[in-house]
Scaffold this motif. Structure first.
Motif, short mmCIF file in Angstrom:
data_model
loop_
_atom_site.label_atom_id
_atom_site.label_comp_id
_atom_site.label_asym_id
_atom_site.label_seq_id
_atom_site.Cartn_x
_atom_site.Cartn_y
_atom_site.Cartn_z
N GLY A 280 -29.08 84.80 10.63
CA GLY A 280 -27.63 84.66 10.52
C GLY A 280 -26.94 85.11 11.79
N THR B 42 -22.81 79.96 17.81
CA THR B 42 -21.53 79.28 17.59
C THR B 42 -20.37 79.95 18.31
N ALA C 206 -27.39 82.50 14.42
CA ALA C 206 -26.48 81.37 14.20
C ALA C 206 -25.07 81.71 14.67
#
Length: 80
Positions: free
Chosen positions: A13, A20, A16
């Motif tokens: 997580g 981004t 990720a």
């Protein structure tokens, strides 16, 4: 859920999120590493031994073939 499994999910997580975040700041390009300061773990209230556990846990997932590879970066109080 095992502790290692939870750690792996957390790290994925986090990865990720890190992938981004650059998309959110579409301003002028910056030199790699610009604005990043480093510090010893103890200087920002972190345990060097506990940080080492992250590397060992992630490496275990790589060794078992659960991850192809991983990169972890820990920052606290604006320091890496």
């Amino acid at each position: 859920m095992s502790r290692d499994h939870l750690l792996a999910r957390f790290l994925l997580g986090l990865l990720a999120l890190c992938l981004t975040l650059p998309l959110a700041g579409q301003g002028a390009p910056q030199k790699a590493g610009a604005g990043l300061s480093t510090a010893a773990p103890g200087d920002v209230g972190l345990s060097a031994e506990r940080l080492a556990r992250i590397g060992r846990a992630v490496q275990g997932h790589v060794d078992r073939g659960e991850l192809a590879g991983a990169v972890a970066l820990v920052a606290r109080r604006g320091k890496v």
